[in-house]
Design an enzyme around this catalytic site. Structure first.
Site, short mmCIF file in Angstrom:
data_model
loop_
_atom_site.label_atom_id
_atom_site.label_comp_id
_atom_site.label_asym_id
_atom_site.label_seq_id
_atom_site.Cartn_x
_atom_site.Cartn_y
_atom_site.Cartn_z
N ASN A 61 29.93 43.44 34.94
CA ASN A 61 30.11 42.10 35.86
C ASN A 61 29.04 41.08 35.84
OD1 ASN A 61 32.33 43.59 38.05
ND2 ASN A 61 33.03 42.40 36.41
N ASP A 110 40.87 44.85 41.75
CA ASP A 110 41.06 43.75 40.77
C ASP A 110 42.00 42.50 40.90
OD1 ASP A 110 40.15 42.44 38.30
OD2 ASP A 110 41.40 43.30 36.93
C1 IPE Z 1 36.82 46.11 37.13
O1 IPE Z 1 37.21 44.81 36.92
C2 IPE Z 1 35.41 46.13 37.69
C3 IPE Z 1 35.74 45.87 39.15
C4 IPE Z 1 37.14 45.93 39.89
C5 IPE Z 1 34.69 45.92 40.12
P1 IPE Z 1 37.06 43.60 35.83
O2 IPE Z 1 37.93 42.30 36.04
O3 IPE Z 1 35.64 43.41 35.59
O4 IPE Z 1 37.39 44.32 34.48
P2 IPE Z 1 37.98 43.61 33.04
O5 IPE Z 1 36.86 42.82 32.66
O6 IPE Z 1 39.22 42.88 33.45
O7 IPE Z 1 38.25 45.02 32.27
C1 IPE Z 2 37.85 41.77 40.94
O1 IPE Z 2 38.43 40.67 40.97
C2 IPE Z 2 36.50 41.64 41.56
C3 IPE Z 2 35.30 42.08 41.04
C4 IPE Z 2 35.50 42.65 39.52
C5 IPE Z 2 33.90 41.89 41.19
P1 IPE Z 2 38.05 39.79 39.47
O2 IPE Z 2 37.20 38.86 39.95
O3 IPE Z 2 37.80 40.46 38.39
O4 IPE Z 2 39.53 38.95 39.55
P2 IPE Z 2 40.20 38.44 38.03
O5 IPE Z 2 40.55 39.70 37.40
O6 IPE Z 2 39.42 37.55 37.39
O7 IPE Z 2 41.50 37.96 38.55
MG MG Z 3 39.07 41.27 36.87
#
Ligand code: IPE
Ligand code: IPE
Ligand code: MG
Length: 228
Positions: free
Chosen positions: A62, A14
């Site tokens: 997602n 993340d």
């Molecule tokens: C969790 O990250 C999912 C992945 C890393 C694939 P998210 O960014 O989607 O999670 P939330 O929305 O902060 O809970």
């Molecule tokens: C994790 O990074 C990747 C996926 C969930 C696909 P994020 O895209 O959630 O990054 P932040 O949390 O918005 O910084």
């Molecule tokens: Mg995220």
């Protein structure tokens, strides 16, 4: 010498978006940099004799993101599996996919199938990619499978019916990016995983960051409910 090494490490990758935002870049460039860390961390984990590495790359939630971001992620996923397959084979890595794959485009599905089929005979590290993965969705599909087969419901039957199948549960669950939640990841399997949260955004998570998490794991005392 460390004796207490995690056999299975699972990572919630993340912080790609925030990494990009901090630099005034579009989110998709954070994902692109994040993919480079996937390449580094897979190689490093395999060399560190980790038996299973599970990477949470795309959740069932997602899909709510803007279309261009989802499309960007799909393009990167396709690029990753297509360009890294030779390297994965060379590293003796066996690819498994967890999550509901029917949602992906035929092109992505084919590329995923190819990476699974071309590595299924390999006996090095297992790389489980969690794609369109949600712990609740996985449990629902597992229960449906058990019901359809008229199977008994017990812990080992549920475990085996999950997408992770016979793969042992994670010992160490890492989440980068500062949030302290599971976000629907490995809900059943992480029952006794050691949790490790770091503020580091995924694109800044290098081999040394993984070593630090493994080091911290080696200092944990796992009791599994016992009093030892
Ligand atoms: C969790 O990250 C999912 C992945 C890393 C694939 P998210 O960014 O989607 O999670 P939330 O929305 O902060 O809970
Ligand atoms: C994790 O990074 C990747 C996926 C969930 C696909 P994020 O895209 O959630 O990054 P932040 O949390 O918005 O910084
Ligand atoms: Mg995220």
């Amino acid at each position: 010498m460390k004796t207490n090494k995690p056999a299975h490490i699972a990572i919630i990758m993340d912080g790609n978006g925030r990494w990009a935002k901090k630099r005034g870049l579009p989110r998709v460039l954070g994902h692109r940099e994040g993919m480079k860390r996937v390449i580094d961390i897979v190689r490093h984990a395999s060399h560190a004799d980790i038996q299973v590495l599970t990477l949470y790359a795309f959740s069932t939630e997602n899909w709510k993101r803007p279309t261009d971001e989802v499309e960007g992620l799909m393009r990167l996923l396709l690029y990753y599996v297509e360009t890294q397959l030779t390297e994965l084979i060379k590293e003796n890595v066996r690819v498994r996919i967890i999550g509901e794959q029917s949602a992906f485009s035929p092109e992505v599905k084919e590329a995923l199938e190819r990476s699974v089929n071309k590595t299924k005979h390999l006996n090095g590290m297992i790389l489980q990619l969690a794609l369109n993965y949600g712990g609740r969705d996985e449990l629902v599909r597992a229960f449906r499978r058990l019901q359809a087969n008229g199977s008994e419901i017990n812990e080992s039957a549920i475990s085996s019916a999950l997408d992770t199948g016979e793969v042992p549960d994670p010992d160490l669950l890492i989440r980068t990016g500062g949030e302290m939640r599971l976000s629907n990841f490995l809900l059943y399997q992480a029952a006794y995983a050691e949790l490790y949260f770091t503020e580091t955004y995924w694109p800044d998570f290098h081999a040394s960051s993984l070593d630090a998490a493994i080091e911290e794991f080696s200092r944990r005392h796992r009791r599994f409910g016992d009093v030892k």
